[in-house]
Enzyme design. Structure first.
Site, PDB file in Angstrom:
ATOM      1  N   ALA A  13      53.531  45.345 114.413  1.00  0.00           N
ATOM      2  CA  ALA A  13      52.978  46.084 115.543  1.00  0.00           C
ATOM      3  C   ALA A  13      53.229  47.580 115.472  1.00  0.00           C
ATOM      4  O   ALA A  13      52.593  48.356 116.193  1.00  0.00           O
ATOM      5  CB  ALA A  13      53.564  45.539 116.852  1.00  0.00           C
ATOM      6  N   LYS A  25      50.917  51.158 109.198  1.00  0.00           N
ATOM      7  CA  LYS A  25      51.784  51.160 108.019  1.00  0.00           C
ATOM      8  C   LYS A  25      51.592  49.916 107.166  1.00  0.00           C
ATOM      9  O   LYS A  25      51.530  49.996 105.935  1.00  0.00           O
ATOM     10  CB  LYS A  25      53.245  51.287 108.455  1.00  0.00           C
ATOM     11  CG  LYS A  25      54.222  51.248 107.291  1.00  0.00           C
ATOM     12  CD  LYS A  25      55.641  51.541 107.728  1.00  0.00           C
ATOM     13  CE  LYS A  25      56.221  50.452 108.597  1.00  0.00           C
ATOM     14  NZ  LYS A  25      57.666  50.655 108.857  1.00  0.00           N
ATOM     15  N   GLY A  81      60.650  47.756 120.182  1.00  0.00           N
ATOM     16  CA  GLY A  81      61.688  47.289 119.283  1.00  0.00           C
ATOM     17  C   GLY A  81      61.434  45.895 118.747  1.00  0.00           C
ATOM     18  O   GLY A  81      60.555  45.162 119.210  1.00  0.00           O
ATOM     19  N   GLY A 143      70.492  49.123 108.703  1.00  0.00           N
ATOM     20  CA  GLY A 143      71.578  48.596 109.514  1.00  0.00           C
ATOM     21  C   GLY A 143      72.608  47.906 108.635  1.00  0.00           C
ATOM     22  O   GLY A 143      72.278  47.373 107.571  1.00  0.00           O
ATOM     23  N   LYS A 350      26.086  50.118  79.106  1.00  0.00           N
ATOM     24  CA  LYS A 350      25.964  49.637  80.483  1.00  0.00           C
ATOM     25  C   LYS A 350      25.016  48.446  80.524  1.00  0.00           C
ATOM     26  O   LYS A 350      23.890  48.529  80.041  1.00  0.00           O
ATOM     27  CB  LYS A 350      25.453  50.768  81.383  1.00  0.00           C
ATOM     28  CG  LYS A 350      25.484  50.450  82.885  1.00  0.00           C
ATOM     29  CD  LYS A 350      24.224  49.823  83.412  1.00  0.00           C
ATOM     30  CE  LYS A 350      23.071  50.776  83.418  1.00  0.00           C
ATOM     31  NZ  LYS A 350      21.852  50.151  84.039  1.00  0.00           N
ATOM     32  N   HIS A 362      29.082  56.666  67.291  1.00  0.00           N
ATOM     33  CA  HIS A 362      29.312  57.920  68.007  1.00  0.00           C
ATOM     34  C   HIS A 362      28.067  58.374  68.768  1.00  0.00           C
ATOM     35  O   HIS A 362      26.934  58.147  68.362  1.00  0.00           O
ATOM     36  CB  HIS A 362      29.746  59.048  67.056  1.00  0.00           C
ATOM     37  CG  HIS A 362      29.250  58.902  65.654  1.00  0.00           C
ATOM     38  ND1 HIS A 362      30.069  59.050  64.566  1.00  0.00           N
ATOM     39  CD2 HIS A 362      28.033  58.583  65.161  1.00  0.00           C
ATOM     40  CE1 HIS A 362      29.374  58.841  63.460  1.00  0.00           C
ATOM     41  NE2 HIS A 362      28.140  58.553  63.797  1.00  0.00           N
TER      42      HIS A 362
END
Length: 621
Positions: A13, A25, A81, A143, A350, A362
């Site tokens: 969140a 994020k 939190g 922490g 291609k 070449h």
């Protein structure tokens, strides 16, 4: 070991302020996948009964990104939190009696083996919570976890709330927890906000539970959280190290691992060598003993054994065995290159199928084409596949060759064993059968005194043949035959011009006989039988013979008033050895031809197409 149902909660969140981005994020990419997708794919290997994603900031973006995954979304309208986030699960898991695995959405490097070990430890000991911790050299930002000798948790302290002494502890909280949900549900309503951030911490719930233990991850790198772009880059490097270490153990050589990147979807056979500055993306399969790089980009492609891709780009294509590509080649999507081919420097391919043992060494473009085996493409060969509205296809048969600077205008089909002469332009739909030589060239043109916008610009130009310049002309309906030839002689200018051939038709003819003072007019449709005479900038002296519908012939001096009916196809020549002019002749009283010899000219002497002599080279019609 007690078996209980498992639910997973991913905390997604938050905004991620330090990312300085409008993108949530968890949606930032780590390699080919977003942070949350990497984590989600890992936790789904545990086969949870429910997988819950807690969303808040820009939640619609997160919902869209995960719409293909078997997840449930839970809204956290205010981000107060981690504890507050898990509180949102109380009504969702009201009757749930199993275990809840809680993981932050920004921990993308977690391995399934680590989560499985955490889950097994939790079910073996059966505490209220088992926390995943790690010992790290630099614990800043995390922490801290304080345990006794039996790994029972004594205290959890957030980084911002640590005392200087507590910051010395190097055991960190990864933010990954396995809770027994009924125990957690009892304490969640008791969480408070008495901390520096005024938030509800999930760590507070751990303190309120009766039994809590910790389990260290074997590799601390996998619990790295992503809070800013620097940490995102560090996580990418960890991911790359993990992948490359695994492949090196499987027999792959990385000459300079730090300069190479690859994705999990890449498959490398033993004895593959990855040179510096090489990058592999998407679903790639690389065969044994193939060497990639240096300086190559390979995307979603299959490359066979014993190949070398040097300073080149290969995208969404298939390459056979023993193929050399590069340097500086570009193999674009939907191309297939057969065994033993060489695609050399500055060659672009291609949507092309290239047969085995074909060389384009070449400077070539091969687009929308099918080439057979043992074809040789000369330097500067271009397939002109686009007409301004759509692309067209070209096919070249086995063992055919194109000379240098050839242009193949699609759509085109060239047979087998064909040689295209250097400098040729083969027009669209031109039939080129098997076993032939094709020459289609424009010969050199010299325009003395030419400058952009000058009178010399835009004039018809000659084809050189011996000491002559040859000018093919076509006159259009309504043009005056004499006036157009006089204008042409002045504009070139013709040095010593004369008529080689003339055919066509007239709607009327004006002629004059010698010693006559008046012209006579033929007012009917006439066929041109002959036109002869000389031309120079001073004037022209031409005689014309024509026939009417009854086969009667008429002739005389060409005069103004001979008008083209359908066409007049005239070939003029100009001698480089003489100079013509018209000067007064006292004997006749007229302007007569004056001939002057000039320095001997030495123009190029082209051979015929069969090489047997001098003349105008044969070209396809």
């Amino acid at each position: 070991m007690a078996e209980r149902d498992l639910a997973v909660a991913i905390l997604a969140a938050g905004k991620g302020t330090r990312m300085r981005s409008q993108l949530p994020k968890v949606l930032h990419k780590l390699g080919s996948l977003s942070l949350i997708e990497r984590l989600l794919r890992t936790v789904l290997t545990l086969k949870p009964q429910r997988c819950l994603v807690i969303v808040g900031y820009e939640q619609e973006q997160v919902r869209r990104a995960l719409q293909e995954y078997p997840v449930e979304f839970v809204e956290q309208a205010q981000q107060l939190g981690t504890g507050h986030a898990v509180q949102q699960l109380l009504p969702v898991l009201e009757n749930f009696q199993g275990d809840l695995l809680v993981v932050n959405g920004d921990v993308p490097l977690l391995r399934a083996e680590t989560l499985q070990a955490l889950l097994e430890r939790h079910r073996q000991v059966q505490p209220d919570v088992t926390l995943l911790s790690a010992q790290v050299a630099d614990p800043y930002g995390y922490g801290r976890v304080f345990c006794d000798a039996q790994q029972r948790i004594l205290e959890l302290v957030e980084e911002r709330d640590c005392t200087p002494a507590q910051r010395q502890n190097r055991r960190i909280n990864s933010g990954v927890y396995c809770f027994h949900w009924p125990a957690l549900a009892r304490v969640l309503p008791r969480l408070g906000r008495n901390n520096a951030q005024q938030e509800y911490y999930l760590t507070e719930a751990v303190k309120l539970l009766d039994t809590a233990i910790a389990l260290d991850a074997e590799d601390a790198r996998e619990i790295v959280g992503i809070n800013d772009r620097r940490q995102l880059a560090q996580a990418y490097q960890i991911l790359q190290d993990r992948l490359k270490e695994a492949w090196m153990e499987a027999g792959v050589t990385f000459v300079d691992p730090d300069s190479v990147s690859l994705e999990e979807t890449v498959e490398l056979a033993p004895d593959v060598v990855i040179e510096p500055q090489t990058h592999l993306r998407g679903v790639c399969r690389i065969g044994p003993r193939t060497r990639l790089g240096p300086g190559s980009w390979i995307e979603s492609s299959t490359i066979g054994s014993d190949c070398h891709i040097l300073y080149s780009v290969v995208s969404h294509s298939q390459i056979g065995d023993r193929v050399w590509v590069g340097p500086y080649a570009h193999v674009r999507p939907h191309s297939q290159i057969g065994d033993g081919c060489r695609i050399g420097n500055f060659v672009e391919i291609k949507n092309a199928q290239i047969g085995s043992h074909t060389n384009a060494a070449h400077l070539a473009y091969l687009g929308d084409a099918k080439l057979g085996s043992q074809v040789n493409i000369g330097a500067g060969t271009i397939i002109a596949n686009y007409d301004g509205q759509q692309k067209h296809f070209t096919e070249i048969g086995d063992r055919s060759k194109t000379g240098a600077n050839s242009v193949l205008v699609a759509p085109l089909k060239i047979g087998s064993d064909v040689t295209i002469a250097a400098g040729s332009t083969i027009p669209a739909r031109y039939p080129v059968p098997d076993d032939c030589l094709v020459i289609a060239r424009a010969y050199p043109v010299v325009k003395p005194g030419w400058r952009p916008g000058s009178a010399a610009a835009g004039r018809p130009q000659p084809l050189p043949t011996g000491s002559l310049r040859v000018y093919p002309l076509r006159l259009l309906p309504g043009q005056d035959l004499k006036q157009e030839l006089e204008r042409f002689a002045r504009q070139q200018p013709l040095q010593a011009g004369f008529v080689l051939s003339a055919v066509g038709s007239l709607s009327q003819a004006t002629l004059r006989l010698a010693d006559q003072t008046e012209d006579y007019l033929l007012s009917e449709r006439l066929e041109i039988l002959a036109l002869s005479g000389s031309l120079c900038p001073d004037g022209v002296h031409l005689h014309l013979a024509v026939a009417d519908a009854q086969g009667r012939t008429w002739g005389g001096h060409l005069r103004p008033g001979c008008l083209i009916y359908t066409t007049a196809e005239i070939v003029l020549a100009d001698s480089l050895e003489y100079r013509f002019s018209r000067q007064p002749d006292p004997a006749t009283g007229y302007l007569e031809l004056h001939i002057e010899k000039v320095a001997e000219a030495t123009p190029p002497s082209p051979q015929r197409a069969d090489g047997t002599g001098v003349g105008i080279p044969s070209c396809p019609p």
